[in-house]
Scaffold this active site. Structure first.
Site, PDB file in Angstrom:
ATOM      1  N   LYS A 133       0.978  -1.383  -0.182  1.00 13.06           N
ATOM      2  CA  LYS A 133      -0.122   0.116   0.067  1.00 13.06           C
ATOM      3  C   LYS A 133       0.584   1.353  -0.227  1.00 13.06           C
ATOM      4  O   LYS A 133       1.982   0.939   0.357  1.00 13.06           O
ATOM      5  CB  LYS A 133      -0.937   0.129   1.306  1.00 13.06           C
ATOM      6  CG  LYS A 133      -0.233  -0.269   2.552  1.00 13.06           C
ATOM      7  CD  LYS A 133       1.074   0.654   3.692  1.00 13.06           C
ATOM      8  CE  LYS A 133       0.723   1.781   3.437  1.00 13.06           C
ATOM      9  NZ  LYS A 133       2.025   2.522   3.749  1.00 13.06           N
ATOM     10  N   TYR A 217      -4.103   4.728   6.104  1.00  8.59           N
ATOM     11  CA  TYR A 217      -4.273   4.391   7.385  1.00  8.59           C
ATOM     12  C   TYR A 217      -6.389   4.861   7.631  1.00  8.59           C
ATOM     13  O   TYR A 217      -6.944   4.308   7.904  1.00  8.59           O
ATOM     14  CB  TYR A 217      -3.661   3.732   8.388  1.00  8.59           C
ATOM     15  CG  TYR A 217      -2.649   2.833   7.182  1.00  8.59           C
ATOM     16  CD1 TYR A 217      -2.623   1.522   7.478  1.00  8.59           C
ATOM     17  CD2 TYR A 217      -1.404   3.154   7.627  1.00  8.59           C
ATOM     18  CE1 TYR A 217      -1.935   0.087   7.629  1.00  8.59           C
ATOM     19  CE2 TYR A 217      -0.042   2.550   6.958  1.00  8.59           C
ATOM     20  CZ  TYR A 217      -0.505   0.531   6.597  1.00  8.59           C
ATOM     21  OH  TYR A 217       0.543   0.100   6.652  1.00  8.59           O
TER      22      TYR A 217
HETATM   23  P1  NAD Z   1      12.049   2.152   2.089  1.00 15.45           P
HETATM   24  O1  NAD Z   1      12.827   3.496   2.279  1.00 15.45           O
HETATM   25  O2  NAD Z   1      12.865   1.846   3.233  1.00 15.45           O
HETATM   26  O3  NAD Z   1      12.593   1.039   1.193  1.00 15.45           O
HETATM   27  C1  NAD Z   1      12.446   1.247  -0.438  1.00 15.45           C
HETATM   28  C2  NAD Z   1      12.964  -0.130  -0.994  1.00 15.45           C
HETATM   29  O4  NAD Z   1      12.948   0.588  -2.617  1.00 15.45           O
HETATM   30  C3  NAD Z   1      14.975   0.660  -1.022  1.00 15.45           C
HETATM   31  O5  NAD Z   1      15.388  -1.055  -0.585  1.00 15.45           O
HETATM   32  C4  NAD Z   1      15.369   1.553  -2.164  1.00 15.45           C
HETATM   33  O6  NAD Z   1      16.429   1.647  -2.374  1.00 15.45           O
HETATM   34  C5  NAD Z   1      14.177   0.841  -3.307  1.00 15.45           C
HETATM   35  N1  NAD Z   1      14.657   1.581  -3.998  1.00 15.45           N
HETATM   36  C6  NAD Z   1      14.484   1.301  -5.143  1.00 15.45           C
HETATM   37  N2  NAD Z   1      14.269   3.041  -6.044  1.00 15.45           N
HETATM   38  C7  NAD Z   1      14.343   3.445  -5.635  1.00 15.45           C
HETATM   39  C8  NAD Z   1      13.782   5.322  -5.332  1.00 15.45           C
HETATM   40  N3  NAD Z   1      14.412   5.240  -6.473  1.00 15.45           N
HETATM   41  N4  NAD Z   1      13.683   5.668  -4.406  1.00 15.45           N
HETATM   42  C9  NAD Z   1      13.795   5.629  -3.255  1.00 15.45           C
HETATM   43  N5  NAD Z   1      14.144   3.725  -3.526  1.00 15.45           N
HETATM   44  C10 NAD Z   1      13.966   2.835  -3.875  1.00 15.45           C
HETATM   45  O7  NAD Z   1      10.443   2.056   2.137  1.00 15.45           O
HETATM   46  P2  NAD Z   1       9.437   0.888   2.792  1.00 15.45           P
HETATM   47  O8  NAD Z   1       8.797   1.126   4.465  1.00 15.45           O
HETATM   48  O9  NAD Z   1      10.235  -0.330   3.331  1.00 15.45           O
HETATM   49  O10 NAD Z   1       8.333   1.449   2.079  1.00 15.45           O
HETATM   50  C11 NAD Z   1       8.141   0.558   0.896  1.00 15.45           C
HETATM   51  C12 NAD Z   1       6.781  -0.015   0.333  1.00 15.45           C
HETATM   52  O11 NAD Z   1       6.109  -0.389   1.624  1.00 15.45           O
HETATM   53  C13 NAD Z   1       5.873   1.652   0.007  1.00 15.45           C
HETATM   54  O12 NAD Z   1       4.797   0.980  -0.454  1.00 15.45           O
HETATM   55  C14 NAD Z   1       5.140   1.613   1.539  1.00 15.45           C
HETATM   56  O13 NAD Z   1       3.553   1.927   1.640  1.00 15.45           O
HETATM   57  C15 NAD Z   1       5.078   0.131   2.189  1.00 15.45           C
HETATM   58  N6  NAD Z   1       5.115   0.061   3.489  1.00 15.45           N
HETATM   59  C16 NAD Z   1       3.896  -0.573   4.395  1.00 15.45           C
HETATM   60  C17 NAD Z   1       3.805  -0.702   5.734  1.00 15.45           C
HETATM   61  C18 NAD Z   1       2.886  -1.446   5.827  1.00 15.45           C
HETATM   62  O14 NAD Z   1       2.172  -1.533   7.490  1.00 15.45           O
HETATM   63  N7  NAD Z   1       1.984  -2.426   5.061  1.00 15.45           N
HETATM   64  C19 NAD Z   1       5.242  -0.185   6.405  1.00 15.45           C
HETATM   65  C20 NAD Z   1       5.570  -0.209   5.817  1.00 15.45           C
HETATM   66  C21 NAD Z   1       6.048   0.081   4.278  1.00 15.45           C
END
Ligand code: NAD
Length: 361
Positions: A133, A217
């Site tokens: 999401k 959320y």
């Molecule tokens: P994050 O920034 O920690 O991770 C993002 C990942 O994408 C990294 O591995 C990064 O290297 C990669 N990436 C590739 N190209 C990129 C770019 N151009 N810019 C930035 N990152 C790039 O983010 P996250 O918190 O892991 O979130 C990722 C997804 O998961 C989002 O959609 C977020 O909403 C979702 N999420 C969901 C929950 C949940 O509870 N369901 C919790 C956290 C995150």
């Protein structure tokens, strides 16, 4: 022993081959697995801290592969999760997953603006898709993702883990069965203080802004509590840290109106910790706090019911239930259409911010 052509002929699959793509045929000739292999796309916070550890606890699926743009992560993940070299991909050779029988599901866990590309490419490999999401920044993106999965005959599930949580399912049940009559007033909040300054959450092109994260959320809480889709919204965006939130909102307040007349006041922010849901019905109330934690969501109702089903961690349950839906060929609990419903409202929220008035949905 029958060869592949004889087998296809006897099952009528040769005729089907005129209609279906080769990977659909290949899948149809393979025995159904009881434990599906998942490849994670994007190895950031959520993959590393939540989903990969959850996949060590699941019964119907397991971590089998990774897709990463950061070569330095490969050895760490290979060693930690015992991944085979042939199951490691980068963003360029990702499409070759099509030929990998170890992988049944591709789970896209990238910044929201990248979801569409990787879901559409993933669907074309013939693998089922889980996507985090919010589904994508626009309704057009969401529709393209749904269409790609339909075209390739693969399932699509959005990572709304709370819908798998019996505590939140109680909110949905009360909305459906209406033991306290119709919902009248809803208050739904989700936020946390984010101290980062250059993350995708502060970047418009990557799908940032609080509505690209916690905002959904607050919206989900209101939609689950109402049990129907909002018909209009008025919204206001703001920030207390303009030096950081230059292109996106830090905070969004929005008020939804539902067909039954119920109203929801929703707030979401990267500037303050908050997580609760309150619903006043015609003849009673329900409260949840927290409403969208990873686990231990709990609440109460005006008839004295305590909502506290033990669930320390939602992700293993979500992953297992979604894998089982695929194995048993059942509809996904949270399909792409549900992700799209949120984004339709999110688009209306941004329109309202721009116009300053009520926007019909
Ligand atoms: P994050 O920034 O920690 O991770 C993002 C990942 O994408 C990294 O591995 C990064 O290297 C990669 N990436 C590739 N190209 C990129 C770019 N151009 N810019 C930035 N990152 C790039 O983010 P996250 O918190 O892991 O979130 C990722 C997804 O998961 C989002 O959609 C977020 O909403 C979702 N999420 C969901 C929950 C949940 O509870 N369901 C919790 C956290 C995150």
């Amino acid at each position: 022993m029958k060869n592949r052509r004889d087998f296809l002929k006897s099952t009528g699959l040769i005729a089907a081959s005129a209609v279906f793509s080769p990977h659909v045929l290949l899948k149809a000739t393979q025995p159904q697995k009881t434990k599906l292999g998942i490849a994670l796309v994007g190895l950031g916070y959520y993959s590393t801290d939540l989903i990969a550890p959850a996949l060590l606890k699941t019964e119907h699926c397991e971590l089998k592969g990774i897709v990463t743009g950061t070569p330095s992560k490969v050895e760490i993940w290979k060693n930690k999760y015992g991944l085979a070299d042939k199951n490691i991909y980068d963003y360029n050779n990702f499409d070759q997953i099509a030929n990998n029988p170890d992988i049944d599901i591709i789970y896209v866990i990238l910044p929201p603006s990248m979801h569409r590309e990787f879901v559409v490419r993933g669907a074309a490999t013939g693998k089922h898709i889980f996507c985090e999401k919010p589904m994508a920044p626009s309704v057009a993106d969401c529709q393209a993702m749904i269409d790609a999965c339909n075209k390739n005959n693969v399932k699509l599930s959005i990572g709304y883990r709370c819908q798998h949580d019996p505590n939140l399912q109680q909110v949905i049940k009360v909305a459906k069965e209406r033991p306290f009559g119709k919902p009248k007033m809803i208050n739904s909040a989700a936020g946390y203080f984010d101290g980062r300054t250059t993350h995708w959450k502060q970047n418009k092109a990557l799908g940032g802004g609080v509505m690209g994260d916690m905002g959904v959320y607050a919206l989900q809480g209101a939609r689950m509590a109402a049990g129907e889709e909002p018909i209009s919204v008025i919204a206001q965006a703001s920030t207390t840290r303009p030096e950081i939130y230059k292109e996106v909102e830090e905070t969004m307040m929005f008020q939804l109106e539902f067909p039954s007349g119920a109203k929801a006041a929703c707030q979401s922010s990267f500037g303050i910790n908050m997580n609760h849901l309150q619903v006043n019905y015609e003849k009673g109330w329900l409260k949840m706090e927290p409403q969208s934690g990873y686990g231990n969501n709990k609440g109460s109702m005006s008839d004295g019911t305590i909502i506290n089903f033990p669930l320390p961690s939602q992700q293993p349950k979500q992953l297992d239930e979604d894998a089982l839906s695929i194995i048993e060929k059942k509809p996904m609990l949270v399909p792409g259409e549900e992700g799209l419903r949120d984004i339709r409202v999110v688009e209306a929220i941004y329109k309202s911010v721009k116009s300053g008035g009520v926007v019909k949905i």
